[in-house]
Write a protein that holds these residues in place. Sequence first.
Motif, mmCIF file in Angstrom:
data_model
loop_
_atom_site.group_PDB
_atom_site.id
_atom_site.type_symbol
_atom_site.label_atom_id
_atom_site.label_comp_id
_atom_site.label_asym_id
_atom_site.label_seq_id
_atom_site.Cartn_x
_atom_site.Cartn_y
_atom_site.Cartn_z
ATOM 1 N N ARG A 173 -6.600 -0.820 4.598
ATOM 2 C CA ARG A 173 -7.616 0.128 4.096
ATOM 3 C C ARG A 173 -7.251 1.570 4.409
ATOM 4 O O ARG A 173 -7.626 2.481 3.695
ATOM 5 C CB ARG A 173 -8.991 -0.183 4.720
ATOM 6 C CG ARG A 173 -9.764 -1.267 4.006
ATOM 7 C CD ARG A 173 -11.243 -1.217 4.332
ATOM 8 N NE ARG A 173 -11.545 -1.350 5.743
ATOM 9 C CZ ARG A 173 -11.696 -2.512 6.379
ATOM 10 N NH1 ARG A 173 -11.496 -3.646 5.730
ATOM 11 N NH2 ARG A 173 -11.989 -2.534 7.656
ATOM 12 N N ARG A 174 -6.514 1.762 5.487
ATOM 13 C CA ARG A 174 -6.152 3.126 5.893
ATOM 14 C C ARG A 174 -4.652 3.358 5.748
ATOM 15 O O ARG A 174 -4.055 4.151 6.479
ATOM 16 C CB ARG A 174 -6.622 3.376 7.329
ATOM 17 C CG ARG A 174 -8.148 3.289 7.468
ATOM 18 C CD ARG A 174 -8.591 3.463 8.901
ATOM 19 N NE ARG A 174 -10.003 3.143 9.076
ATOM 20 C CZ ARG A 174 -10.985 4.043 9.103
ATOM 21 N NH1 ARG A 174 -10.718 5.321 8.938
ATOM 22 N NH2 ARG A 174 -12.236 3.671 9.291
ATOM 23 N N ALA A 175 -4.062 2.680 4.776
ATOM 24 C CA ALA A 175 -2.613 2.797 4.554
ATOM 25 C C ALA A 175 -2.199 4.233 4.234
ATOM 26 O O ALA A 175 -1.080 4.653 4.539
ATOM 27 C CB ALA A 175 -2.179 1.866 3.426
ATOM 28 N N SER A 176 -3.116 5.000 3.632
ATOM 29 C CA SER A 176 -2.785 6.395 3.300
ATOM 30 C C SER A 176 -2.499 7.218 4.556
ATOM 31 O O SER A 176 -1.718 8.166 4.527
ATOM 32 C CB SER A 176 -3.912 7.043 2.489
ATOM 33 O OG SER A 176 -5.133 6.955 3.182
ATOM 34 N N PHE A 177 -3.127 6.833 5.684
ATOM 35 C CA PHE A 177 -2.863 7.536 6.947
ATOM 36 C C PHE A 177 -1.411 7.296 7.371
ATOM 37 O O PHE A 177 -0.708 8.222 7.790
ATOM 38 C CB PHE A 177 -3.817 7.043 8.035
ATOM 39 C CG PHE A 177 -3.814 7.896 9.273
ATOM 40 C CD1 PHE A 177 -4.678 8.971 9.388
ATOM 41 C CD2 PHE A 177 -2.941 7.639 10.323
ATOM 42 C CE1 PHE A 177 -4.668 9.776 10.531
ATOM 43 C CE2 PHE A 177 -2.920 8.428 11.457
ATOM 44 C CZ PHE A 177 -3.791 9.494 11.564
ATOM 45 N N GLY A 178 -0.957 6.045 7.225
ATOM 46 C CA GLY A 178 0.437 5.732 7.542
ATOM 47 C C GLY A 178 1.400 6.486 6.648
ATOM 48 O O GLY A 178 2.459 6.940 7.096
ATOM 49 N N MET A 179 1.040 6.638 5.380
ATOM 50 C CA MET A 179 1.883 7.381 4.445
ATOM 51 C C MET A 179 2.031 8.842 4.909
ATOM 52 O O MET A 179 3.143 9.400 4.888
ATOM 53 C CB MET A 179 1.273 7.338 3.041
ATOM 54 C CG MET A 179 2.042 8.137 2.009
ATOM 55 S SD MET A 179 1.251 8.142 0.374
ATOM 56 C CE MET A 179 -0.149 9.243 0.663
ATOM 57 N N ILE A 180 0.934 9.449 5.322
ATOM 58 C CA ILE A 180 0.991 10.847 5.767
ATOM 59 C C ILE A 180 1.879 10.984 7.002
ATOM 60 O O ILE A 180 2.645 11.948 7.130
ATOM 61 C CB ILE A 180 -0.431 11.392 6.037
ATOM 62 C CG1 ILE A 180 -1.213 11.467 4.719
ATOM 63 C CG2 ILE A 180 -0.378 12.760 6.702
ATOM 64 C CD1 ILE A 180 -2.685 11.771 4.899
ATOM 65 N N ILE A 181 1.786 10.015 7.920
ATOM 66 C CA ILE A 181 2.650 10.031 9.113
ATOM 67 C C ILE A 181 4.122 9.949 8.693
ATOM 68 O O ILE A 181 4.968 10.673 9.210
ATOM 69 C CB ILE A 181 2.293 8.871 10.065
ATOM 70 C CG1 ILE A 181 0.845 8.995 10.572
ATOM 71 C CG2 ILE A 181 3.272 8.808 11.236
ATOM 72 C CD1 ILE A 181 0.540 10.243 11.354
ATOM 73 N N SER A 182 4.423 9.088 7.719
ATOM 74 C CA SER A 182 5.810 8.986 7.207
ATOM 75 C C SER A 182 6.278 10.306 6.617
ATOM 76 O O SER A 182 7.429 10.713 6.796
ATOM 77 C CB SER A 182 5.897 7.907 6.123
ATOM 78 O OG SER A 182 5.729 6.632 6.641
ATOM 79 N N PHE A 183 5.396 10.977 5.892
ATOM 80 C CA PHE A 183 5.753 12.239 5.233
ATOM 81 C C PHE A 183 5.950 13.378 6.230
ATOM 82 O O PHE A 183 6.799 14.243 6.029
ATOM 83 C CB PHE A 183 4.645 12.654 4.261
ATOM 84 C CG PHE A 183 4.581 11.849 2.985
ATOM 85 C CD1 PHE A 183 5.432 10.769 2.751
ATOM 86 C CD2 PHE A 183 3.654 12.171 2.002
ATOM 87 C CE1 PHE A 183 5.360 10.036 1.583
ATOM 88 C CE2 PHE A 183 3.575 11.442 0.822
ATOM 89 C CZ PHE A 183 4.421 10.370 0.611
ATOM 90 N N THR A 184 5.138 13.400 7.296
ATOM 91 C CA THR A 184 5.055 14.616 8.110
ATOM 92 C C THR A 184 5.485 14.459 9.567
ATOM 93 O O THR A 184 6.025 15.401 10.142
ATOM 94 C CB THR A 184 3.610 15.164 8.098
ATOM 95 O OG1 THR A 184 2.722 14.169 8.633
ATOM 96 C CG2 THR A 184 3.169 15.519 6.693
ATOM 97 N N VAL A 185 5.250 13.301 10.191
ATOM 98 C CA VAL A 185 5.602 13.132 11.608
ATOM 99 C C VAL A 185 6.978 12.502 11.759
ATOM 100 O O VAL A 185 7.783 12.941 12.585
ATOM 101 C CB VAL A 185 4.532 12.285 12.343
ATOM 102 C CG1 VAL A 185 4.939 12.057 13.803
ATOM 103 C CG2 VAL A 185 3.168 12.965 12.270
ATOM 104 N N LEU A 186 7.261 11.485 10.958
ATOM 105 C CA LEU A 186 8.547 10.796 11.038
ATOM 106 C C LEU A 186 9.747 11.752 10.969
ATOM 107 O O LEU A 186 10.671 11.640 11.784
ATOM 108 C CB LEU A 186 8.631 9.728 9.940
ATOM 109 C CG LEU A 186 9.938 8.955 9.845
ATOM 110 C CD1 LEU A 186 10.187 8.147 11.118
ATOM 111 C CD2 LEU A 186 9.931 8.020 8.631
ATOM 112 N N PRO A 187 9.754 12.713 10.047
ATOM 113 C CA PRO A 187 10.918 13.617 10.017
ATOM 114 C C PRO A 187 11.084 14.443 11.286
ATOM 115 O O PRO A 187 12.201 14.747 11.690
ATOM 116 C CB PRO A 187 10.658 14.514 8.798
ATOM 117 C CG PRO A 187 9.239 14.319 8.435
ATOM 118 C CD PRO A 187 8.860 12.961 8.896
#
Length: 404
Positions: free
Chosen positions: A343-357
């Motif tokens: 349900r909160r997969a979009s939060f994981g997507m944002i982390i991939s876009f912004t924190v992971l790098p």
Amino acid sequence: MALETSTWLNLCFVQKVLRNSEGNNSIQVTDISLESVTNKGDNYTSDIIRIIAEFSYDLQGDIKNTEKKSMIVKISPTLEGDRKKLVTQLGCFHSEALMMSDTLNKMNKLLGPKHRLSGTILYVQNENPTLLVLEDLAPLGFRMADRSSGLDLAHSVLALRGLARFHAASVAICEKEPKKKEMHLKGTFNDQHPPEMKDIFIKSTKALADEIANWPEVKKYSEKIGKLSDHVYQIGVNASKLFEDEFNVINHGDFQMNNILFKYNNDGKPIDNIFVDFQMCVYASPALDLHSFLNSSPSLDVIENKRHILLNEYLDTLSAIMKQLNCKTLPPSMEELKAILQRRASFGMIISFTVLPYMLRCQTETDLNDIISTGSFMYPKSDSFKQLMIKRLPLYDEWGLLDL
């Protein structure tokens, strides 16, 4: 950082801190040495200095004992600029002082010394400059793991067991003191935060869109991500919303490998961990911390092939500790936990876009002033990052997360 702080960070200041934290007014500090703990780009909201103090104190009669003690000073930005303005507006230091001196202190007492979640806060100064003095965890054997290729399974399992204890203890505390929920409601994504906070996520996402335009495998997603960028912070706000009828915990709020220190045995195997940096703690779904970690910190192999092991370790530990602490609240089942995360997969997507790098790039160049004022954001020339994004972007698209 340059140690310009020496005008106020002197023998007198350190003596005051030690007398306060040790409860001993006979302490006399004889010498201090200072060293910077972080490099540019390592820590965005504070400057961190280690103090090593030599001091004496009275034993009996005229007998004095001498000791050395190492402490960490976490200083709010002192140089005028966008970074100082943002950190002040966010209230990061007030939030961390409140969490460490009250809520986290009680959580640590519940779990006992064997499973300490954090170091001890020794001193709080609210102005000129705003700072926290914290226990130095390095002498206890804790240090950062190598972040260049992500955490292996052993590190990741330890981290998620620790997170489960953190969450379980928070449930127990909130059951005893419901007002604790209201003390931690801001987090990273919040409508009340200043626009500069939103800009960091917008600029990071736009930089990703520009970067993947050069990757033939996924360049078709570049336009969608570019359009999404202006809305990415609001997507984070929506994904972070508190629903009282769900299973909720106090989240660490920035749970990634930079904020987890590990202890190792003589063979170099991780045997324990402890957490740092409690500026963004928030009462909400545990999906926030789980997505933060799973989308930023494990190695490519672990996240691709062993995610189920991590979720099992988390849930088993969470359930056991909640039972041990006599929580009335029931932990989620595995089916419910997976549904919460989806349900909160979009939060994981944002982390991939912004924190992971940030996690995968070299420890260089960019700091928070650069990002806010110039919008400069260097994506890492990392095969791991590219491989992960090539696999994740089609999934995000399939789940409808890239559509407005």
